[in-house]
Motif scaffolding. Structure first.
Motif, mmCIF file in Angstrom:
data_model
loop_
_atom_site.group_PDB
_atom_site.id
_atom_site.type_symbol
_atom_site.label_atom_id
_atom_site.label_comp_id
_atom_site.label_asym_id
_atom_site.label_seq_id
_atom_site.Cartn_x
_atom_site.Cartn_y
_atom_site.Cartn_z
ATOM 1 N N ALA A 121 -5.171 -5.397 13.132
ATOM 2 C CA ALA A 121 -4.027 -5.085 13.983
ATOM 3 C C ALA A 121 -3.622 -3.629 13.917
ATOM 4 N N THR A 122 -4.142 -2.884 12.935
ATOM 5 C CA THR A 122 -3.735 -1.487 12.794
ATOM 6 C C THR A 122 -4.552 -0.601 13.713
ATOM 7 N N ASN A 123 -3.964 0.544 14.069
ATOM 8 C CA ASN A 123 -4.703 1.534 14.849
ATOM 9 C C ASN A 123 -4.159 2.898 14.505
ATOM 10 N N GLY A 124 -4.655 3.920 15.171
ATOM 11 C CA GLY A 124 -4.281 5.278 14.805
ATOM 12 C C GLY A 124 -2.801 5.574 14.943
ATOM 13 N N SER A 125 -2.073 4.812 15.792
ATOM 14 C CA SER A 125 -0.666 5.107 16.012
ATOM 15 C C SER A 125 0.258 4.268 15.150
ATOM 16 N N ARG A 126 -0.276 3.286 14.446
ATOM 17 C CA ARG A 126 0.555 2.417 13.609
ATOM 18 C C ARG A 126 0.286 2.747 12.154
ATOM 19 N N ARG A 127 1.273 3.316 11.494
ATOM 20 C CA ARG A 127 1.035 3.885 10.176
ATOM 21 C C ARG A 127 1.233 2.892 9.040
ATOM 22 N N GLU A 128 1.799 1.682 9.318
ATOM 23 C CA GLU A 128 1.981 0.732 8.228
ATOM 24 C C GLU A 128 1.962 -0.692 8.755
ATOM 25 N N THR A 129 1.662 -1.631 7.875
ATOM 26 C CA THR A 129 1.643 -3.051 8.187
ATOM 27 C C THR A 129 2.339 -3.782 7.056
ATOM 28 N N ALA A 130 3.269 -4.669 7.416
ATOM 29 C CA ALA A 130 4.048 -5.411 6.411
ATOM 30 C C ALA A 130 4.670 -4.462 5.386
ATOM 31 N N GLY A 131 5.094 -3.289 5.851
ATOM 32 C CA GLY A 131 5.740 -2.330 4.972
ATOM 33 C C GLY A 131 4.787 -1.498 4.148
ATOM 34 N N LEU A 132 3.487 -1.717 4.286
ATOM 35 C CA LEU A 132 2.497 -1.011 3.468
ATOM 36 C C LEU A 132 1.717 -0.043 4.349
ATOM 37 N N CYS A 133 1.539 1.197 3.872
ATOM 38 C CA CYS A 133 0.839 2.191 4.678
ATOM 39 C C CYS A 133 -0.644 1.836 4.786
ATOM 40 N N VAL A 134 -1.276 2.302 5.853
ATOM 41 C CA VAL A 134 -2.666 1.945 6.103
ATOM 42 C C VAL A 134 -3.615 2.506 5.047
ATOM 43 N N GLU A 135 -3.232 3.614 4.395
ATOM 44 C CA GLU A 135 -4.081 4.121 3.324
ATOM 45 C C GLU A 135 -4.200 3.094 2.198
ATOM 46 N N SER A 136 -3.083 2.443 1.873
ATOM 47 C CA SER A 136 -3.103 1.418 0.818
ATOM 48 C C SER A 136 -3.891 0.204 1.267
ATOM 49 N N LEU A 137 -3.787 -0.149 2.551
ATOM 50 C CA LEU A 137 -4.568 -1.268 3.072
ATOM 51 C C LEU A 137 -6.061 -0.962 3.003
ATOM 52 N N ALA A 138 -6.414 0.294 3.313
ATOM 53 C CA ALA A 138 -7.815 0.683 3.241
ATOM 54 C C ALA A 138 -8.339 0.611 1.808
ATOM 55 N N LYS A 139 -7.544 1.128 0.871
ATOM 56 C CA LYS A 139 -7.943 1.075 -0.538
ATOM 57 C C LYS A 139 -8.047 -0.372 -1.015
ATOM 58 N N GLY A 140 -7.102 -1.205 -0.582
ATOM 59 C CA GLY A 140 -7.144 -2.614 -0.952
ATOM 60 C C GLY A 140 -8.379 -3.308 -0.419
ATOM 61 N N SER A 141 -8.773 -2.955 0.798
ATOM 62 C CA SER A 141 -9.977 -3.544 1.380
ATOM 63 C C SER A 141 -11.224 -3.172 0.582
ATOM 64 N N ILE A 142 -11.272 -1.922 0.135
ATOM 65 C CA ILE A 142 -12.399 -1.465 -0.684
ATOM 66 C C ILE A 142 -12.453 -2.253 -1.991
ATOM 67 N N LEU A 143 -11.304 -2.324 -2.664
ATOM 68 C CA LEU A 143 -11.263 -3.014 -3.949
ATOM 69 C C LEU A 143 -11.569 -4.502 -3.787
ATOM 70 N N ARG A 144 -11.082 -5.104 -2.723
ATOM 71 C CA ARG A 144 -11.353 -6.524 -2.480
ATOM 72 C C ARG A 144 -12.858 -6.785 -2.386
ATOM 73 N N GLU A 145 -13.561 -5.962 -1.623
ATOM 74 C CA GLU A 145 -15.004 -6.167 -1.472
ATOM 75 C C GLU A 145 -15.730 -5.974 -2.798
ATOM 76 N N HIS A 146 -15.249 -5.029 -3.602
ATOM 77 C CA HIS A 146 -15.878 -4.806 -4.911
ATOM 78 C C HIS A 146 -15.641 -6.005 -5.823
ATOM 79 N N ILE A 147 -14.431 -6.542 -5.805
ATOM 80 C CA ILE A 147 -14.126 -7.726 -6.615
ATOM 81 C C ILE A 147 -14.966 -8.916 -6.155
ATOM 82 N N GLU A 148 -15.121 -9.075 -4.854
ATOM 83 C CA GLU A 148 -15.933 -10.179 -4.339
ATOM 84 C C GLU A 148 -17.378 -10.056 -4.808
ATOM 85 N N LYS A 149 -17.862 -8.829 -4.861
ATOM 86 C CA LYS A 149 -19.216 -8.610 -5.380
ATOM 87 C C LYS A 149 -19.316 -9.044 -6.840
#
Length: 356
Positions: free
Chosen positions: A146-174
């Motif tokens: 749902a995020t895009n270049g003009s939306r800087r946060e989701t559920a109160g969390l900035c997209v940079e944190s969401l991106a980092k969380g996505s990275i860590l999630r995939e590493h944990i799944e591995k």
């Protein structure tokens, strides 16, 4: 042997820099080289872990290197011999926790840690909106899609944190794809919450959980992280202190256990308040709890969530247990409910309970 020690020294220097603002100068080749050195260190650890002579030599060189790096970087975290065995994790955590880490570096580690899921390996632009598009294509759930270049946060969390969380999630799944690695994941999560970095760690953990939001309730990664949080009182307290109210509400909707732990912390904050008759307000003692207005903000958000009934029922029971007083200043729970009753929109079932 001297060549090996020199290489380990170089890796320690890479990891030290990854914890500082100088990481802004890193480009794709620098990141890839850092992870290659990390792989090399893990190989050295496996090869010489049981050789006491070589291990001692390595430990001595690491000690000297750490002393030198502490003089250069004031917040340097020593690299130990045991760290060599999980050097890739150490580097990953250092980069994820570093607020100076640029999007171009996130892009590289995103690609490095994600398994091939059939989306292809098309080139990725360094623009921020394209980075989000890449995250969406690769693995992120509805929140990231749902995020895009003009939306800087989701559920109160900035997209940079969401991106980092996505990275860590995939590493944990591995890691979890191999049996017996649950303890490694626990150690990885522990390493995030080192003193002084709790806020950034909470953002990353929330990013992992929000990126799991579209997955089934029995998702292994999400449930493991929620269980880890609930088993670590300091970590969940730091999480509730650091994250925006909206983010905490989203997490409470994902997990009954998290909601219970969150409510426990809110109760502790409420009980730390005392009524100051001179100003006519509930106040927190210095260094403990949160202001009354912040406390009610947390409860107001929960009353607008999927836990509205449970939250309202809990507040009413707390008020009754405190004497059921309606007069201001006699019960913090009575005053919380009084404050919440003003302009609070609730689901129909909760409205019925409220009016009883």
């Amino acid at each position: 042997m001297e060549a090996v020690l020199k290489n380990l020294e170089s890796t320690a220097e890479f990891i030290a820099v990854s914890q500082t603002e100088y990481v802004k100068r890193w480009d794709e080749s620098t990141v890839e080289r850092a992870f290659q050195w990390s792989d090399y260190c893990e190989h050295i650890y496996k090869k010489f872990n049981t050789n006491p002579t070589i291990r001692t030599a390595i430990e001595n060189r690491l000690r000297q290197t750490n002393e030198h790096l502490r003089k250069t970087f004031t917040e340097h975290r020593d690299l130990t011999f045991l760290d060599l065995g999980r050097c890739r994790d150490v580097l990953l955590v250092s980069l994820l926790k570093n607020p100076a880490c640029p999007c171009s570096v996130l892009k590289v580690i995103l690609g490095s840690f994600k398994p091939n899921d059939g989306c292809g390996d098309s080139p990725v632009s360094t623009s921020f909106s394209d980075l989000l598009g890449f995250i969406s294509c690769k693995s992120a759930g509805e929140v990231l899609r749902a995020t895009n270049g003009s939306r800087r946060e989701t559920a109160g969390l900035c997209v940079e944190s969401l991106a980092k969380g996505s990275i860590l999630r995939e590493h944990i799944e591995k890691l979890l794809s191999h049996k017996g690695n649950e303890s490694l994941v626990g150690s990885l999560l522990d390493s995030l919450f080192q003193p002084g970095s709790e806020n950034s760690a909470s953002d990353i953990i929330a990013g992992v959980l929000l990126s799991c939001e579209d997955l089934p309730a029995h998702d292994v990664t999400r449930n493991l992280i929620f269980s880890w949080l609930q088993a670590n009182p300091n970590s969940i307290l730091n999480t509730c202190q650091a994250l925006p109210v909206l983010t905490l509400t989203e997490l409470a909707q994902q997990s009954e256990g998290f909601w219970l732990a969150y409510m426990g912390i809110l109760k502790t904050w409420a009980w730390a308040l005392s009524y100051d008759v001179t100003v006519g307000e509930w106040v927190a003692s210095e260094g403990s709890g949160v202001p009354f207005t912040t406390l009610t903000e947390h409860f107001r958000s929960l009353l607008s969530s999927g836990h509205s009934l449970e939250t309202l029922r809990e507040l009413r029971e707390l008020k009754e247990g405190d004497g059921g007083f309606e007069e201001k200043g006699l019960s913090v729970w009575g005053d919380v409910l009084s404050e919440l009753s003003t302009g609070q929109k609730l689901p129909d079932a909760a409205n019925i309970l409220w009016s009883e």
